[in-house]
Enzyme design. Structure first.
Site, mmCIF file in Angstrom:
data_model
loop_
_atom_site.group_PDB
_atom_site.id
_atom_site.type_symbol
_atom_site.label_atom_id
_atom_site.label_comp_id
_atom_site.label_asym_id
_atom_site.label_seq_id
_atom_site.Cartn_x
_atom_site.Cartn_y
_atom_site.Cartn_z
ATOM 1 N N GLU A 76 -7.208 -1.612 0.649
ATOM 2 C CA GLU A 76 -6.675 -2.899 0.657
ATOM 3 C C GLU A 76 -6.256 -4.304 2.077
ATOM 4 O O GLU A 76 -5.900 -2.813 2.748
ATOM 5 C CB GLU A 76 -5.471 -3.181 -0.104
ATOM 6 C CG GLU A 76 -5.285 -4.132 -0.503
ATOM 7 C CD GLU A 76 -4.056 -3.638 -1.315
ATOM 8 O OE1 GLU A 76 -3.309 -3.547 -1.231
ATOM 9 O OE2 GLU A 76 -3.609 -5.774 -1.478
ATOM 10 N N HIS A 113 7.885 0.279 -5.568
ATOM 11 C CA HIS A 113 7.219 0.298 -5.361
ATOM 12 C C HIS A 113 5.871 0.255 -5.530
ATOM 13 O O HIS A 113 5.542 -0.420 -6.698
ATOM 14 C CB HIS A 113 7.214 -1.115 -3.882
ATOM 15 C CG HIS A 113 6.576 -2.619 -3.881
ATOM 16 N ND1 HIS A 113 6.846 -3.091 -3.757
ATOM 17 C CD2 HIS A 113 5.192 -2.316 -3.553
ATOM 18 C CE1 HIS A 113 6.222 -4.286 -3.982
ATOM 19 N NE2 HIS A 113 4.484 -4.159 -3.498
ATOM 20 N N GLU A 114 5.403 0.927 -4.832
ATOM 21 C CA GLU A 114 3.874 1.771 -4.963
ATOM 22 C C GLU A 114 3.473 2.174 -6.414
ATOM 23 O O GLU A 114 2.940 2.296 -6.823
ATOM 24 C CB GLU A 114 3.275 2.719 -3.975
ATOM 25 C CG GLU A 114 3.559 2.030 -2.461
ATOM 26 C CD GLU A 114 3.167 0.735 -2.439
ATOM 27 O OE1 GLU A 114 2.040 0.563 -2.626
ATOM 28 O OE2 GLU A 114 3.547 0.569 -1.443
ATOM 29 N N GLU A 154 2.202 -8.965 -5.509
ATOM 30 C CA GLU A 154 3.061 -8.466 -4.807
ATOM 31 C C GLU A 154 4.095 -8.890 -5.481
ATOM 32 O O GLU A 154 5.295 -8.108 -5.121
ATOM 33 C CB GLU A 154 2.266 -8.811 -2.972
ATOM 34 C CG GLU A 154 0.994 -7.445 -2.933
ATOM 35 C CD GLU A 154 1.797 -6.680 -2.844
ATOM 36 O OE1 GLU A 154 2.868 -6.352 -2.914
ATOM 37 O OE2 GLU A 154 0.573 -5.531 -2.832
ATOM 38 N N GLY A 213 3.129 -0.025 5.072
ATOM 39 C CA GLY A 213 4.134 0.639 4.509
ATOM 40 C C GLY A 213 3.245 1.543 4.067
ATOM 41 O O GLY A 213 3.462 2.768 3.992
ATOM 42 N N ALA A 214 2.344 1.224 2.887
ATOM 43 C CA ALA A 214 2.361 2.313 2.026
ATOM 44 C C ALA A 214 0.501 1.420 1.057
ATOM 45 O O ALA A 214 1.049 0.540 1.519
ATOM 46 C CB ALA A 214 3.346 2.855 0.495
ATOM 47 N N MET A 215 0.559 2.784 0.205
ATOM 48 C CA MET A 215 -0.580 1.748 -0.640
ATOM 49 C C MET A 215 -0.958 2.121 -1.410
ATOM 50 O O MET A 215 -1.042 4.051 -2.030
ATOM 51 C CB MET A 215 -1.688 1.802 0.171
ATOM 52 C CG MET A 215 -2.483 1.192 0.015
ATOM 53 S SD MET A 215 -3.135 -0.446 -0.502
ATOM 54 C CE MET A 215 -3.709 -0.707 -1.752
ATOM 55 N N GLU A 216 -0.789 1.562 -2.700
ATOM 56 C CA GLU A 216 -1.155 2.093 -4.067
ATOM 57 C C GLU A 216 -2.284 2.361 -4.769
ATOM 58 O O GLU A 216 -2.483 2.164 -5.954
ATOM 59 C CB GLU A 216 -0.079 0.600 -5.134
ATOM 60 C CG GLU A 216 -1.173 -0.497 -4.769
ATOM 61 C CD GLU A 216 -1.062 -1.622 -4.053
ATOM 62 O OE1 GLU A 216 -0.539 -1.231 -3.312
ATOM 63 O OE2 GLU A 216 -1.375 -2.658 -4.625
ATOM 64 N N ASN A 217 -2.916 2.847 -4.134
ATOM 65 C CA ASN A 217 -4.699 3.537 -4.352
ATOM 66 C C ASN A 217 -4.860 4.483 -6.185
ATOM 67 O O ASN A 217 -3.260 4.397 -5.801
ATOM 68 C CB ASN A 217 -5.085 4.632 -4.016
ATOM 69 C CG ASN A 217 -5.027 3.759 -2.393
ATOM 70 O OD1 ASN A 217 -5.764 3.515 -1.691
ATOM 71 N ND2 ASN A 217 -4.272 4.569 -1.728
HETATM 72 N N1 B3K Z 1 -0.630 -3.434 -1.220
HETATM 73 C C1 B3K Z 1 -0.464 -3.213 -0.039
HETATM 74 C C2 B3K Z 1 -0.161 -3.751 1.387
HETATM 75 C C3 B3K Z 1 -2.493 -3.712 1.587
HETATM 76 C C4 B3K Z 1 -1.921 -4.440 3.241
HETATM 77 C C5 B3K Z 1 -3.212 -4.635 3.272
HETATM 78 N N2 B3K Z 1 -3.276 -5.302 5.080
HETATM 79 C C6 B3K Z 1 1.269 -1.999 -0.177
HETATM 80 C C7 B3K Z 1 1.846 -2.963 -1.403
HETATM 81 O O1 B3K Z 1 2.676 -4.511 -1.166
HETATM 82 O O2 B3K Z 1 2.338 -2.838 -1.547
HETATM 83 ZN ZN ZN Z 2 2.884 -4.242 -3.058
#
Ligand code: B3K
Ligand code: ZN
Length: 874
Positions: free
Chosen positions: A123, A299-300, A322, A263-267
């Protein structure tokens, strides 16, 4: 750089129904074979164009036949292929260079090349750094991913989806396959490979699905994953209960890395976390960080529904996932902890981060109309203001109505790429209400001002509340239309009791609190049977993200501070009063507010009938950034001194003896427990020590030194260190040395060592930052380290950064050039510290302008940084 506009949106001409990806992994070179099963939109005849950023193309075949060089064109950004038909299969093979990838976007290496591991970040548009693909969120595909690698170097192989086999290969190699049954956009793709340890838990969802929860971290970190695991289970349960949402794969992976841009990523099925948002242990994590870990884990996880199952049609809709997910996360945290404290924390963040953004050249609507680099739009506006908009909608529908609306939103849009209109239609439709007036909130930048004026008619016993709104403009020429502004309110008697509210014509049993919605530019609300001139408590719980302008007297604010039962508004009355007290000092006026503020807090301090954490917050005036927001011709150093003086007056009013006594009482109960009472005790203890330091440096230095030495956990240790450093105590140097040694092996603890010193107020900060840049542990390559030193300096230390000689600005500009060459996303984020330079006093304004112009003149700046600098200069 060209901008992309919301109004130009077109549905994709080509979709990918299924995709098979085969990775052959190596640190220096990895190869990716992609097989795309293409679907053509019969209504469009555009050629097949795929995104692909600086990929080394090794081979390409269409429907099994290798393509001659004349049948495709690749310009480094996009690949155009001739001859594709509906149902065609395109096969490409590319080579990537993970170890050379310092931008941390696409496939990259975390940690040293000998021992580190590989991971991906997609992302918003990182997938095009991995393979050729229509890299846009409205193309949803089913993924099958096969990983192959040397077993010794990469013992763990992970991808999103369910495991679908693994085995040995010749030459010490092995493979693993993952199939994701849920169609997803490319930005949710992820793989991880390397040496990782695992912590596992079995979980059964409310709809009886057995899930394996697996948190992965490097060997030295796996012991610090217990808290995150428990938080994950709490979040999963909460989403089942609060929203009826269950997890939908057999396995849920979470991975911690020290090298991450955010911070983190919700893959999907494979969340990846910045270690600072996942790892936690009493010896290295503060209370605040514990709460942050819980919030980010939740959140994730919540994104699995708000973001993944229902995703965004295009990046303009980013707040759809978001803002909504931040709101869900805030509600969860409020349920797990103290709701009023959480609200105070969230509003304070909104004011510190989002209001300044919305007031300057970087202002943009929650749904921006255009962008050049989408990564620059992961902002406080899209996240925090976006969450406030969802909160207003939830408030308008009520608890059950909101749940009905959310159920409908998830049902109608499951497996779809949705828009904000879809969201409002579902919420409104399920409740027979038209919510489209709220769309204006998504389209207009700027923080609205809400003017309130009350008039009491002693003869008729009526109280007329007149509300008016306006939004200062200047940035973006969008027309200003009145916004629906829900105002939750109560009326107080001078004795501090709430009055029943008879709003004209209303027959039902009157409440003492209700919501009126301002729908026009100005409106009056008449309350009947009001027996005494009331003091209104407005915008309770911060019911709308606006700036309230109300002509309260200091006495009225003191009344609310003493009596309001809405925890948020009580704090808010104190904040307003403190800001007025600050103005008394600044303008050298009579000081009615200053006395009222100090007296009211002295009474609360002695009464001891109030929660320790709330008291700590009440004893804290608005921060320097917030105070600056109320001024023009800003001199951050003067603001710092005035705010210090303000706190000193408060400390003097409370008295050194009382502060010492309270400190001793709190210190007698020192624990490392994480329960609310223990956290509150630590928070108040810190605040009391900080206030004492303003009166008695020697005495507080001794107490802080003892606290540092005996601290059972990081909260107390860091608080003590911070007091020593900020008050310039003679013991500070020794404590810093001790900390450095004690935590040398812990990157997250070391980050705090940098950050504490970067926040040294005033002139001394810059030299300290320069010295710390030469520390062996400092590097521009690690985003957390950059954030802890440079980020803390430019963002959290206004009096240190905004030097009148402009040296702070020049330092930032120089570092941005170096950083941009390594990591454009991190550089662009740091550059937003220049926001607001136009409102500085003339000398600083000139100096900042010169530094920014010089920076803008550099050749080869990334699109990320160029866009921020360009906007800031406007
Ligand atoms: N969705 C990701 C953020 C991605 C940022 C890309 N530059 C984390 C979050 O909001 O949960
Ligand atoms: Zn998010």
């Amino acid at each position: 750089p060209a901008s992309i506009c919301l109004r130009d949106y077109r549905a994709p001409a080509w979709r990918v129904d299924t995709v098979e990806l085969d990775f052959d992994l190596g640190i220096d070179a990895s190869e990716v074979l992609a097989r795309l099963h293409l679907r053509r939109d019969p209504a469009q005849d555009a050629p097949l164009r795929l995104d692909g950023e600086n990929l080394q193309l090794l081979s390409i075949a269409l429907d099994g036949t290798p393509l001659p060089a004349t049948a495709y064109r690749y310009d480094g950004n996009a690949l155009e292929v001739d001859g594709a038909r509906d149902g065609s299969v395109l096969e490409t093979r590319v080579r990537l260079r993970p170890a050379a990838n310092t931008a941390l976007e696409g496939l990259y290496l975390s940690g040293p090349r000998e021992t580190g591991f590989l991971l991906t970040q997609c992302e918003a548009e990182g997938f095009r750094h991995i393979t050729f693909f229509p890299d846009r969120p409205d193309v949803l595909s089913r993924y099958t991913v096969t990983l192959r690698a040397d077993r010794t170097r990469f013992p763990v192989l992970l991808a999103g989806g369910n495991p679908d086999g693994a085995g040995a290969l010749d030459g010490g190699r092995h493979w693993a396959r993952f199939v994701d049954p849920h169609p997803k956009p490319s930005y949710l793709f992820a793989v991880v490979a390397g040496h990782l340890q695992v912590m596992e838990r079995d979980y059964v969802t409310a709809d009886d699905h057995a899930v394996q929860l697996k948190i992965w971290a490097e060997a030295d970190a796996i012991d610090r994953c217990h808290y995150a695991m428990a938080a994950l289970e709490r979040a999963m349960r909460w989403d089942e209960q609060a929203y009826g949402r269950n997890y939908d794969l057999d396995v849920f992976h979470v991975v911690a890395t020290h090298d991450f841009n955010m911070g983190a990523m919700e893959n999907k099925g494979l969340n990846i976390f910045n270690a600072k948002c996942l790892l936690a242990a009493p010896d290295s994590t503060t209370d605040e960080e514990y709460r942050h870990v819980e919030a980010v884990v939740a959140h994730e996880y919540f994104h699995n529904w708000s973001g993944n199952r229902v995703t965004c049609r295009d990046w303009f809709q980013l707040s759809l996932k978001e803002g909504l997910t931040v709101f869900r996360e805030q509600s969860f945290s409020a349920d797990m902890n103290s709701a009023p404290l959480k609200r105070i924390e969230d509003v304070a963040l909104l004011r510190r981060a989002q209001f300044p953004e919305d007031a300057g050249p970087l202002a943009h609507p929650v749904r921006p109309a255009q962008y050049s680099e989408i990564n620059n739009f992961y902002t406080a506006t899209v996240y925090e203001k976006g969450a406030e908009l969802v909160r207003m909608l939830a408030g308008a529908l009520g608890r059950d109505g909101f749940r009905r609306g959310m159920d409908r939103y998830f049902e109608r849009n499951d497996g779809r790429a949705a828009t904000l209109e879809d969201f409002l239609a579902a919420l409104g439709g399920a409740n027979g209400t038209d919510l489209t007036p709220y769309l204006a909130w998504y389209a207009q930048a700027g923080t609205p001002r809400l003017k309130a004026h009350g008039h009491y008619d002693a003869v008729r016993h009526t109280y007329t509340l007149t509300l008016a709104q306006y939004t200062p403009g200047g940035h973006g020429a969008e027309p200003r239309v009145p916004l629906p502004i829900p105002v939750k309110l109560a009326l107080f008697t001078p004795q501090g009791d709430m009055l029943p509210l008879h709003l004209d014509g209303q027959t039902a049993k009157p409440d003492t609190e209700r919501v009126v919605v301002l729908e026009r530019a100005e409106q009056s609300f008449v309350f009947a049977d009001v027996t005494t001139a009331p003091v209104p408590s407005l915008l309770r719980g911060f019911s709308a993200p606006v700036i309230l302008e109300c002509d309260y007297t200091p006495g009225e604010l003191a009344l609310l501070l003493a009596h309001d039962v809405d925890g948020f508004n009580r704090w808010e009355a104190g904040q307003q009063l403190a800001a007025r007290a600050y103005e008394d000092l600044r303008d050298d006026t009579a000081g009615a507010a200053l006395h009222a503020w100090c007296d009211a807090l002295a009474r609360l301090f002695d009464a001891a009938a109030i929660d320790d954490a709330l008291l700590a917050d009440l004893l804290t005036p608005p921060g320097e950034v917030e105070l600056a927001e109320r001024e023009s011709a800003i001199d951050p150093q003067r603001i710092h001194h005035l705010r210090q003086a303000l706190q000193q007056r408060l400390a003097a009013r409370l008295g050194a003896a009382a502060l010492r006594q309270r400190y001793a009482a709190l210190a007698a109960h020192t624990t490392i427990e994480l329960d609310a009472a223990s956290q509150a005790q630590r928070r108040l203890k810190r605040r009391v020590l900080e206030l004492l330091a303003l009166l008695d440096r020697a005495g507080s230095g001794e107490l802080a030194t003892a606290q540092y030495r005996e601290a059972p956990g990081m909260t107390d240790r860091l608080a003590a260190l911070s007091v020593l450093v900020r008050s310039d105590a003679p013991q500070a140097a020794a404590a810093l040395r001790d900390y450095r040694e004690r935590h040398a092996g812990n990157a997250l603890a070391l980050d705090k060592w940098f950050a504490v010193q970067a926040q040294l107020p005033g002139e001394r900060a810059l030299d300290r930052v320069r010295r710390l840049e030469r520390d062996a542990a400092f590097t521009l390559k690690n985003p957390n380290r950059v954030q802890s030193l440079l980020g803390a300096f430019v963002r959290n230390n206004p009096s240190g950064f905004h030097r009148v000689d402009g040296a702070g600005y020049r330092l930032l500009a120089e570092r941005l050039v170096a950083l941009d060459a390594l990591n454009p996303q991190v550089a662009a984020r740091l550059a937003t510290a220049f926001n607001g330079w136009q409102r500085l006093e003339p000398l600083r304004r000139e100096a900042a302008h010169a530094a920014i112009v010089e920076l803008a003149g550099h050749h080869g700046l990334s699109r990320n940084l160029a866009e921020i600098i360009g906007s800031v200069l406007n």
